[in-house]
Scaffold this motif. Structure first.
Motif, mmCIF file in Angstrom:
data_model
loop_
_atom_site.group_PDB
_atom_site.id
_atom_site.type_symbol
_atom_site.label_atom_id
_atom_site.label_comp_id
_atom_site.label_asym_id
_atom_site.label_seq_id
_atom_site.Cartn_x
_atom_site.Cartn_y
_atom_site.Cartn_z
ATOM 1 N N ARG A 206 0.587 -1.144 -0.122
ATOM 2 C CA ARG A 206 0.163 0.035 -0.079
ATOM 3 C C ARG A 206 0.895 1.181 0.232
ATOM 4 O O ARG A 206 1.884 1.301 0.770
ATOM 5 C CB ARG A 206 -0.765 0.129 1.312
ATOM 6 C CG ARG A 206 -2.057 -0.992 1.205
ATOM 7 C CD ARG A 206 -2.879 -1.008 2.376
ATOM 8 N NE ARG A 206 -3.374 0.274 2.602
ATOM 9 C CZ ARG A 206 -4.571 0.334 3.559
ATOM 10 N NH1 ARG A 206 -4.846 -0.542 4.401
ATOM 11 N NH2 ARG A 206 -5.027 1.452 3.869
ATOM 12 N N ASP B 6 -6.320 -3.648 6.298
ATOM 13 C CA ASP B 6 -5.948 -4.134 5.100
ATOM 14 C C ASP B 6 -7.091 -4.919 4.429
ATOM 15 O O ASP B 6 -7.992 -5.577 5.034
ATOM 16 C CB ASP B 6 -4.641 -4.688 4.962
ATOM 17 C CG ASP B 6 -3.532 -4.185 5.342
ATOM 18 O OD1 ASP B 6 -3.562 -2.903 5.151
ATOM 19 O OD2 ASP B 6 -2.466 -4.815 5.640
ATOM 20 N N ASP C 186 1.861 2.706 6.802
ATOM 21 C CA ASP C 186 2.285 2.434 5.366
ATOM 22 C C ASP C 186 3.446 3.177 4.635
ATOM 23 O O ASP C 186 3.919 3.027 3.575
ATOM 24 C CB ASP C 186 0.984 2.493 4.533
ATOM 25 C CG ASP C 186 0.227 1.445 4.666
ATOM 26 O OD1 ASP C 186 0.501 0.180 4.595
ATOM 27 O OD2 ASP C 186 -1.099 1.566 4.879
#
Length: 485
Positions: free
Chosen positions: A96, A186, A407
């Motif tokens: 990501r 996620d 991320d």
């Protein structure tokens, strides 16, 4: 005049030994030129552990009680649990993009790499989806089938459910989608989400450091911990050069906060400390042809936690670790009724191991319930209803933002463990603030009011295991320091 006897001689020697211990404290710095000038207080200020004692702030528990409880009761059990198949495979998206700044690319250091688990190695019950953890009959029936036959049968489970059960699962799924999560979860259906074997990708020092790592932690502390920009966190490498009163100004500000905001900062500091302990305990000590040695790095530990080298911050950091441990411990004790229900199975497809894994989990949860000095979360968000609700939502959104910052971590292995431990803490907070829903759980059907996904369960227990390991590693570092006095 004192008559010299063997008894008197032994007494004098004993007194000299005791006085020597008082003078030299925990550590023995053997510089001859300085040894005669050092006082007891000087040595105490340089000790990583001498102030790590007594009652913690904002609660009524002491460090020593946690050490005994963790190292002798919890740590051996949680270590066994996280080695079981249900808990060792974690599905995560490490691709990501960073949502806050331009991604600088992933770390090229080989120890930053994460090896995803081949699909063939994932237990078929885990691959098949969340709803299977409720199907005990299927669990029993599949135990003697081949993997191919299991996959075929699991694909047909949904068509064998009663209409009532289907509706219950649909309600659960709708509620879970709308639930107020503390983390940015996620999407497990994303093609970029992969299973990772946590046992084969352990958390350790990878060499990832410098401005990229500082930027992540700076964003967490400076933008998400309710802190005005005029107040600078002590030892922040990205802050402008300030005077020696930075620490005093920061802690004066912190103590002036409401309990909830003070707790938030201490949780993040505790998580940061725990991660740093793991890196110090699993450090690359030696590398050669066919030989890699990982182990404790005393110098690195002192650099991060010794009051003399960390300018007094070491003890505060370690106490925040203990505070975080108490918060997650409390969450585990509160969520026990969720797992006590007979139809909740930790499903992998291996009936014997699944039964044993649940028994081990319940044993751990019973230990947490027996702990006598839990943090009292009822003191949080207890003021005026509207103000309390607003503060709670602000608390949740700030933490959710931190989960998104994970991320932005450039090292894949650091990102993996950062995401897991952040999600584990987020799940613990979700549990603590869902007390009514947990009390009203139905005995025999999924609840619309409170649910945990497999991803949340794996993160919660592995996250707590990391904290238990940190406290155990502190004991190991203490032992090493005493041996090198």
């Amino acid at each position: 005049m004192l008559k010299v006897t063997p008894q008197n001689t032994r007494l004098v020697v004993l007194l000299l030994l005791l006085l020597g211990d008082l003078v030299f404290g925990w550590f023995h710095y053997s510089t001859p030129q300085q040894s005669t000038k050092k006082t007891t207080s000087d040595y105490e200020e340089q000790s990583c552990f001498c102030h790590l004692t007594g009652v913690l702030d904002d609660c009524f528990c002491d460090v020593e009680s946690i050490d005994v409880f963790n190292n002798f009761k919890v740590y051996p059990l949680i270590r066994k649990l996280t080695a079981r198949d249900f808990f060792r495979y974690y599905k995560v998206n490490l691709k990501r993009p960073c949502p806050f700044w331009v991604d600088e690319g992933h770390c090229a250091i080989k120890d930053c790499h994460v090896e995803p688990c081949p699909e063939s190695k994932i237990p078929v019950g885990i691959k098949s989806g969340n709803y299977n953890k409720y199907s005990k009959a299927v669990n029993t029936d599949l135990s003697d089938l081949t993997e191919c036959e299991q996959a075929q049968n699991l694909g047909a489970i949904n068509s064998t459910l009663s209409n009532q059960s289907k509706e219950a699962f649909a309600d659960w799924a709708r509620h879970d989608d709308a639930q107020d999560h503390f983390c940015e979860l996620d999407d497990e259906t994303s093609p970029d989400a992969e299973y990772v074997d946590l046992m084969l990708n352990p958390e350790r020092y990878t060499g990832y450091k410098g401005p990229s790592a500082w930027r992540v932690w700076n964003s967490i502390y400076e933008e998400n911990c309710f802190k005005p920009r005029s107040v600078y966190r002590p030892l922040n490498p990205l802050a402008p050069v300030r005077g020696d009163d930075d620490g005093e100004a920061f802690y004066n500000w912190l103590e002036g906060l409401c309990l909830e905001k003070r707790v938030f900062y201490r949780l993040i500091s505790g998580l940061h400390s725990s991660i740093n302990i793991h890196l110090c305990a699993e450090y690359l000590l030696e590398e050669g042809w066919g030989k890699t040695v990982w182990g404790p790095n005393m110098q690195e530990f002192r650099r991060r936690f010794d009051p003399a080298e960390a300018k007094g911050e070491g003890t505060r950091r370690l106490k925040n670790l203990y505070f975080l441990y108490l918060i997650e411990l409390r969450a585990l004790s509160k969520v026990a009724p969720y797992f006590d229900r007979a139809f909740v199975n930790l499903y992998t497809g291996n009936m014997r191991e699944d039964t044993s894994t649940k028994e081990l989990l319940l044993q751990i949860l019973n230990e947490t319930k027996a702990f006598p000095m839990h943090f009292d979360e009822s003191s949080m968000f207890a003021g005026h209803k509207i103000e309390a609700k607003t503060l709670k939502e602000e608390f949740r959104l700030h933490f959710k933002n931190i989960s998104r910052i994970m991320d932005c971590v450039g090292c894949s292995k650091c990102r993996l463990w950062g995401k897991l431990q952040t999600q584990g803490l987020g799940t613990a907070l979700k549990i603590l603030f869902s007390e009514k829903e947990i009390k009203n759980l139905p005995e025999n059907t999924p609840s619309k009011g409170f649910q945990l996904t497999r991803q949340e369960i794996v993160a919660l227990l592995n996250g707590f295991s990391r904290l238990a390991t940190s406290i155990k590693e502190l004991h190991n570092f203490r032992t090493l320091l005493e041996e090198h006095r």
